[in-house]
Write an enzyme that holds these catalytic residues in place. Structure first.
Site, PDB file in Angstrom:
ATOM      1  N   GLU B  60       0.815  -1.217   0.000  1.00 65.98           N
ATOM      2  CA  GLU B  60       0.000   0.000   0.000  1.00 65.98           C
ATOM      3  C   GLU B  60       0.843   1.259   0.000  1.00 65.98           C
ATOM      4  O   GLU B  60       0.565   2.221  -0.711  1.00 65.98           O
ATOM      5  CB  GLU B  60      -0.954   0.012   1.193  1.00 65.98           C
ATOM      6  CG  GLU B  60      -2.178  -0.900   1.046  1.00 65.98           C
ATOM      7  CD  GLU B  60      -1.882  -2.366   1.260  1.00 65.98           C
ATOM      8  OE1 GLU B  60      -0.744  -2.714   1.624  1.00 65.98           O
ATOM      9  OE2 GLU B  60      -2.803  -3.186   1.054  1.00 65.98           O
ATOM     10  N   HIS B 129     -10.280  -5.099  10.925  1.00 58.03           N
ATOM     11  CA  HIS B 129     -10.919  -4.982   9.612  1.00 58.03           C
ATOM     12  C   HIS B 129     -12.250  -4.239   9.660  1.00 58.03           C
ATOM     13  O   HIS B 129     -13.025  -4.311   8.718  1.00 58.03           O
ATOM     14  CB  HIS B 129     -11.163  -6.369   9.013  1.00 58.03           C
ATOM     15  CG  HIS B 129      -9.942  -6.993   8.431  1.00 58.03           C
ATOM     16  ND1 HIS B 129      -8.897  -7.448   9.211  1.00 58.03           N
ATOM     17  CD2 HIS B 129      -9.576  -7.219   7.141  1.00 58.03           C
ATOM     18  CE1 HIS B 129      -7.960  -7.945   8.420  1.00 58.03           C
ATOM     19  NE2 HIS B 129      -8.346  -7.811   7.171  1.00 58.03           N
TER      20      HIS B 129
END
Ligand code: TPP
Lengths: 326, 324
Positions: B60, B129
């Protein structure tokens, strides 16, 4: 590299020497202004490393891009950015290269494809990959040159950037200016390898490793990498060994290294080397002294310009937080 | 009017923009061959090819940086984060590079980039998450932050974001991807900084955005049956913020409840409350209230997860108290 032989070679070295000397004198003036409190923030000098920036950047064409770190003065001058606007930036004046928004660590010049000094160690590596990515996307034939220190070779962004550049065969030349210290941390306490460029093997890309005390040698090696990139054969990871004669920044007395060590490296001062080569190629000492005087005058003028320039108006505080949508 | 899912609306917006401008490309993990972890980029690889719909390795920080670098030289990347949870390893690039490049280069390098992907809580995905980061990004000058609730807003705002010359944080909601809504035919844009009254009312304003509206709207419906008239304001755009829209509603209803899915401490709702007390203090008939996620990492157990989030019941209870 041997001494210049022909007149052309000698003149070429003279020009590179002029650029290195300009950086040296500019940095000395910055150090002085810093100790007088005229320059704020961090100020990382490039003294000792001049042959790397000048040699590498002289291997580029105008369309190529340069991405730098917070130690960006030398790279900017080697790229031909105006000493006046750089000094004014150090002073935080409205005439500065980024009108006082950036300071020492953030020189940018779009016209010269100078894509910034960046203050986060290694953060700029993936940006450089992105610029190279755009060149590939657009097929504009440009190569991106990215400078970083050996300290930066340990951060995630370095590895991610290298891997992406490698899998996409980006036109990128990565130059690790290994000056053997990341602030006060010597390389052997931070790096698992002695030579950063061996990490190229991990990405299956080309590598190179040289000493960075001879400016023409640096250019020759960088040229090979630049041409490889331009042919579409992907990135190169180079280590160019060098040394900074000053502390990490102006606020660092550099007590972590011995005087003997410093003296040893000063023997390899790239300016003295170039000067010796020029003299033995028959160049007159007076010529060099005259050149130095002209450069000193240029630097003095830049200081004068910075001193006399105005600070940016307060109304500019919010300018450029957002770009206009046109 | 066509009925589209939230994901189809996003897909349509990206596809239309990419058809128009060859400088736009989509990059991220699984956006190409897999067609998106949440299938938002379905069909796009086939349409635009590997040059413009680019699969990346899991990195990322690296590909956020690549996008920003490409934007420095005039491309207009759309960077998909599989979910915003993983943007945290790229947050250095988003904050230290994207948000500041234009400023520190004195306007030489605008960064026209969209960072988008799934955000918010849900599905028993537990602590790492299941989180809402609107407040984090809204904190940063130089960024724009959007969080649409309906397919139509998702379409109109994503198109606006792609055309904007600034870095945009476009937070989609994981649980809304399959939700359906009417999307007008033909192209339209929704400006940033414009909230939308999703339901008119007179007695109390609920300010909310994104998935929290899933609780707010049915709660307002039920309250209406009890004779309590609630106005529901969907911010849609967190930064820039529609200050006028918020104040106008508050001046009309005189009571405010802010409902957000993120945490309470330093949450964006606190900023909204500050704005209201400062600019509309005299119009308030009750203290401003907030319902947020509980001040805990998201638990996995179904009952705990549910109890930690805003809910219809909590909203109804709070509104009743406030109206009394
Ligand atoms: C991510 C990050 N961590 C720490 C710092 C503080 N810092 C600035 S320069 C530096 C040393 C970097 O050394 P190196 O990469 O070898 O480059 P050099 O300064 O030697 O040119 C450190 C630790 C920073 N700017 N960014």
């Amino acid at each position: 590299m041997s001494q210049p032989k022909t007149k052309k070679e000698t003149e070429d070295l003279l020009e590179l020497y002029r650029q290195m000397l300009l950086i040296r004198r500019f940095e000395e003036a910055s150090a002085k202004a810093y100790s007088m409190g005229k320059i704020g923030g961090f100020c990382h000098l490039y003294i000792g490393q001049e042959a790397v920036g000048v040699g590498a950047i002289s291997a580029l064409e105008e369309k190529d891009y340069i991405v730098s770190t917070y130690r960006d003065h030398g790279h900017a001058l080697a790229r031909g950015l105006e000493p006046k606007s750089l000094m004014a930036e150090l002073y935080g004046k409205k005439t500065g290269i980024v009108s006082g928004n950036g300071g020492s660590m953030h020189f940018f010049d779009k016209k010269k494809h100078f894509m910034g000094g960046h203050g986060i160690v290694g953060g700029h590596i993936s940006l450089a990959a992105g610029i190279a990515y755009a060149s590939k996307y657009r097929e504009d034939g440009a190569v991106t040159l990215c400078f970083f220190g050996e300290g930066a070779a340990n951060i995630g962004s370095f590895h991610e950037g290298m891997n992406l550049a490698a899998i996409w065969k980006l036109p990128l030349v990565m130059i690790c200016e290994n000056n053997h210290y990341a602030m006060g941390t010597p390389e052997y306490r931070a790096l698992s390898v002695k030579d950063v460029s061996v990490r190229a093997a991990a990405y299956d890309i080309a590598r190179d490793h040289i000493e960075g005390d001879e400016v023409r040698k640096v250019r020759e090696h960088v040229k090979v990498a630049v041409e490889r990139a331009r042919r579409g054969e992907g990135p190169t990871l180079m280590e160019i060994s060098t040394y900074r004669f000053r502390g990490h920044s102006m606020s660092d007395p550099a007590k972590y290294r011995t005087k003997e060590e410093l003296d040893k490296y000063k023997q390899g001062d790239p300016l003295i080397k170039a000067e010796k080569d020029l003299l033995s190629a028959g160049w007159a000492q007076e010529e060099l002294t005259k050149m130095d005087e002209t450069i000193l005058k240029t630097v003095e003028d830049s200081v004068d310009f910075a001193e006399k320039s105005e600070e940016p108006p307060l109304g500019w505080l919010y300018k450029h937080v957002y770009a206009e949508n046109v | 009017m066509a009925v589209l899912t939230y994901r189809e609306a996003l897909n349509r917006a990206m596809t239309e923009e990419m058809e128009k401008d060859p400088n736009i490309f989509l990059m991220g993990e699984e956006v190409g061959h897999y067609e998106g972890a949440y299938k938002v980029s379905q069909g796009m690889l086939a349409k635009f090819g590997e040059k413009r719909v680019i699969d990346t390795p899991i990195s990322e920080n690296g590909f956020a940086g690549v996008g920003i670098g490409a934007a420095m030289v005039g491309l207009r990347p759309i960077i998909e984060f599989m979910t915003w949870n993983f943007s945290l390893v790229a947050i250095d690039q988003i904050i230290n590079s994207a948000a500041k490049m234009n400023y520190m280069s004195a306007g030489q390098f605008p960064i026209p980039i969209v960072f988008r992907g799934a955000g918010g809580a849900g599905g028993r995905l537990a602590a790492q998450h299941s989180q809402s980061f609107e407040s984090w990004y809204a904190h940063i000058p130089g960024l724009k932050v959007l969080a649409p609730y309906t397919p139509s807003d998702a379409y109109g705002l994503l198109k606006t974001s792609i055309r904007d010359n600034n870095p945009t944080i476009f937070i989609e909601s994981e649980v809304l991807y399959g939700s359906k809504g009417e999307v007008p035919e033909g192209e339209f844009l929704i400006p940033m900084g414009k909230s939308d009254i999703k339901r008119e009312g007179t007695q109390l304003t609920i300010v909310s955005w994104s998935r929290a509206l899933m609780y707010v709207l049915p709660a307002a419906e039920k309250l209406a049956k009890e004779g309590i008239s609630v106005e529901v304001l969907d911010l849609r755009s967190i930064r820039p913020l529609d200050e006028e829209g918020i104040l106008a509603s508050v001046r009309k209803t005189n009571k405010v409840l802010i409902v957000e899915e993120g945490w309470n401490v330093a949450g964006f709702g606190a900023q909204v409350a500050y704005l209201i007390q400062k600019e509309a203090f005299d119009y308030l008939d009750a203290p401003i209230e907030r319902i947020t996620q509980e001040d805990v990492p998201m638990p996995y157990a179904a009952n705990l997860e549910k109890s930690s989030l805003p809910s219809e019941e909590k909203i109804i209870k709070k509104v009743r108290e406030m109206i009394k």
